[in-house]
Scaffold this motif. Structure first.
Motif, mmCIF file in Angstrom:
data_model
loop_
_atom_site.group_PDB
_atom_site.id
_atom_site.type_symbol
_atom_site.label_atom_id
_atom_site.label_comp_id
_atom_site.label_asym_id
_atom_site.label_seq_id
_atom_site.Cartn_x
_atom_site.Cartn_y
_atom_site.Cartn_z
ATOM 1 N N THR A 1 1.827 -6.172 5.794
ATOM 2 C CA THR A 1 2.885 -7.831 4.903
ATOM 3 C C THR A 1 2.103 -7.932 3.120
ATOM 4 O O THR A 1 3.089 -7.998 2.665
ATOM 5 N N LYS B 1 4.271 -5.358 0.982
ATOM 6 C CA LYS B 1 5.901 -6.076 0.469
ATOM 7 C C LYS B 1 5.431 -7.518 0.117
ATOM 8 O O LYS B 1 6.313 -7.717 -1.381
ATOM 9 N N GLU C 1 5.027 -6.505 -3.541
ATOM 10 C CA GLU C 1 6.212 -5.188 -4.246
ATOM 11 C C GLU C 1 5.693 -4.081 -4.799
ATOM 12 O O GLU C 1 5.890 -3.684 -5.296
ATOM 13 N N GLN D 1 6.153 -1.258 -2.620
ATOM 14 C CA GLN D 1 6.839 -0.334 -1.430
ATOM 15 C C GLN D 1 7.295 0.601 -2.357
ATOM 16 O O GLN D 1 6.950 1.935 -2.131
ATOM 17 N N THR E 1 9.708 3.643 2.518
ATOM 18 C CA THR E 1 8.548 2.900 2.965
ATOM 19 C C THR E 1 8.210 2.004 4.031
ATOM 20 O O THR E 1 7.638 2.919 5.149
ATOM 21 N N GLN F 1 7.641 -3.115 8.532
ATOM 22 C CA GLN F 1 7.027 -3.915 9.014
ATOM 23 C C GLN F 1 7.932 -4.384 11.017
ATOM 24 O O GLN F 1 9.185 -4.297 10.846
#
Length: 623
Positions: free
Chosen positions: A321, A324, A327, A329, A335, A338
């Motif tokens: 979380t 993400k 930002e 990633q 990646t 989740q």
């Protein structure tokens, strides 16, 4: 003309220079962009110069050719064509033949200006009507474009688009009438096809519209036709009554009868999840519980009951979380995933993505002075847990297929799951605890029936059932004989029915699972590792011949094709094997329909009537 020639020579020289620098290690290849979804990117890598800047060129990973590529200036048709033809690509020889024909056939030549004009029209369409770019990859969009081209070809004068575009209401009515026409065709073909088979499967499940909370029921039929598996969506209906067992059975029966299928006449095996209403509705029928749903319950409940796992999963969710939200990633090589709380597979994906990126995550957080996000995550624990769960993820993915037979591999996978949970002296305490939880849940949640054992017996590689005792093998053979009599393959016996023993369980365990992918053939061979040659002179002759015969079965061979080739040798067994092995082990076919309907019943389409929804789903799956 000279300028064009000079430009081509410069490009060629530039590509040669880039390739030389790549060979010398001055330039390096770099992964595709995170946003790249086109399939041709699997064959290409981007290129970094000596200053680590991405240059407007890409390299084929197979033949190492250099191609110009700038997403803001150049198209990708050249790259796509190369990916399909390079060194064993898709339809390599066919693709090259087509290129030569198209170059020689001037009539099929399409000017670049026309392609550019159509590309601009597609871009305008996506922009004006808020449509996704991937819409042009749909087969329906291609049908639409081809019909417009055909209309233009057959008319000498220019046609205004507004003169032929129908009203939305007209399209809605045509969708329903077209679906009705296709249903009539399907009913006719079903009546003909089902006369040729003695057994078929039905998968069904409820799903809910997340915007209105309306419940729907979808029914899919599975049968064998000429050695091929047929999976057809029959009906999607709005549930207007309470979902009791009695009402559920009435809905299923009414839908089947509307297609000319009388459940009291045909021999049907139903496959559903563990919903109490479905279990109640089909309690007196040949009913299998979706193996993938059972695996999901086993692993999810086992993880939930282990406090150590709860803590690990919670901090991993927080980490993902955070990446993400901030930002971050793009700073990772792949990646972070989740998870969804209702699906343990996504929990595995979360843990595995963290393990793959652990070093990069550590570096990113150190640079931001945020190491606390990683402080509670034990790297070794993440690896141990994913190693254990990998076998269950692989198994559930293999067993969820509906385009290849899966029913015969449920029993071997069940044994594989139990072996992978055998405790070792070197196992950490948290892994021992998780393994024991899973073992207990396997016995409690996975429902093995006589049908599973029969399906395993009907596969040439596992027909010996050597993992079972002699008494258990004899019981399976007797079940095969009973089933053949029940569905009318051999002489009828009025007091015989398909027997389902939901309490049949096996407790043999062995070694721990490995991370690598595991093929179904590996599972089948492991299941019969202790093969023996016990005799049973009381067995029906054809079954005895099948058990004794040393079959020539090639690893990976299609089991339906094998039985089709052996129908003359085993005429009765093949009539059982072909339809039974065409029944899926899971109800994921119906669940995949739910994903499709989610795209149909989006927020702005809540006024669709149940009939329109049913027609759209039916037409999509009846192509």
């Amino acid at each position: 003309m000279n300028n064009i020639k000079k430009c081509k020579e410069d490009i060629k020289k530039c590509k040669e220079d880039i390739k030389t620098k790549l060979d010398k290690g001055i330039f390096k290849t770099y992964a595709k962009p995170n946003t790249a979804t086109a399939t041709w990117w699997k064959n290409f890598l981007r290129i970094q110069d000596d200053k680590e800047n991405i240059i407007p060129y890409v390299q084929c990973v197979k033949c190492f050719s250099i191609f110009a590529y700038d997403s803001t200036k150049t198209g990708s048709s050249t790259h796509k064509a190369h990916a399909e033809t390079c060194l064993g690509g898709i339809n390599c020889s066919v693709g090259k033949s087509k290129d030569i024909v198209s170059m020689l056939n001037k009539e099929n030549f399409i000017p670049t200006s026309s392609k550019r004009l159509f590309t601009e029209a597609c871009a305008t369409f996506c922009s004006y009507d808020l449509r996704p770019f991937e819409i042009i990859n749909g087969s329906g969009f291609e049908v639409l474009c081809q019909s417009l081209l055909d209309i233009a070809y057959n008319n000498s004068c220019r046609i205004k688009a507004s003169d032929i575009i129908p009203d939305p209401t007209t399209i809605s009515r045509r969708v329903r009438s077209l679906a009705e026409e296709r249903r009539v065709e399907l009913i006719e073909s079903l009546l003909s096809d089902l006369k040729m088979v003695k057994l078929f499967g039905i998968t069904t499940d409820f799903w809910k519209n997340k915007f209105s909370s309306d419940s729907y029921l979808t029914i899919t039929i599975h049968y064998n036709k000429d050695g091929n598996m047929m999976n057809l969506v029959l009906k999607t209906v709005l549930v207007s009554e309470s979902k009791t067992g009695e009402n559920t059975k009435k809905m299923i029966w009414n839908i089947l009868k509307s297609f000319g299928i009388d459940p009291d006449v045909f021999q049907i095996v139903y496959v559903t999840d563990n919903g109490s209403n479905l279990i109640s509705a089909l309690g007196e029928e040949a009913h299998l519980r979706c193996i993938c749903h059972c695996i999901n319950l086993v692993v999810k409940q086992s993880l939930d009951e282990c406090s150590t796992m709860n803590v690990l999963i919670s901090v991993c969710r927080d980490l993902v979380t955070h990446f993400k939200r901030c930002e971050l990633q793009q700073k990772l090589s792949s990646t972070l995933k989740q998870d969804i709380c209702t699906r343990w597979n996504s929990t595995y994906d979360t843990l595995w993505s963290i393990w793959l990126n652990f070093d990069d995550i550590e570096q990113v957080l150190d640079n931001r002075n945020e190491s606390t996000y990683l402080g509670k995550i034990n790297r070794l624990m993440v690896k141990d847990v994913t190693d254990l769960l990998a076998i269950f993820k692989i198994g559930s993915e293999k067993l969820s297929a509906d385009d290849v037979p899966t029913l015969h591999s449920v029993l071997p996978w069940f044994y594989k799951f139990k072996k992978s949970c055998e405790s070792r002296d070197t196992d950490p305490l948290y892994i021992r605890e998780l393994k024991q939880k899973i073992l207990d849940k396997l016995d409690d949640k996975i429902w093995l029936t006589d049908i599973h054992y029969i399906a395993t017996f009907l596969h040439p590689e596992t027909k010996s059932l050597s993992t079972l005792s002699q008494k258990e093998r004899n019981a399976v053979v007797q079940s095969v004989k009973k089933m053949m009599k029940t569905i009318g393959i051999v002489e009828e016996s009025p007091d015989l029915t398909i027997t389902i023993d939901n309490d049949r369980r096996k407790n043999k365990r062995n070694k721990r699972a490995k991370r690598d992918d595991i093929s179904v053939d590996d599972i089948l061979k492991e299941f019969v590792a202790n093969d023996t040659d016990d005799d049973d002179d009381e067995v029906y002759d054809e079954v005895l011949e099948y058990m004794k015969m040393k079959v020539n079965y090639q690893t990976g061979e299609n089991i339906l094709l094998w039985w089709t080739k052996h129908t003359s040798i085993f005429p009765q067994l093949s009539r059982l094997a072909l339809p039974l092995l065409s029944i899926p082990a899971s109800s994921t076919t119906s669940e995949r329909v739910f994903s499709e309907t989610g795209r149909i019943l989006e927020a702005r389409r809540q006024q669709l009537t149940p009939d329109s929804l049913d027609s759209l789903v039916f037409l999509r799956n009846f192509r």
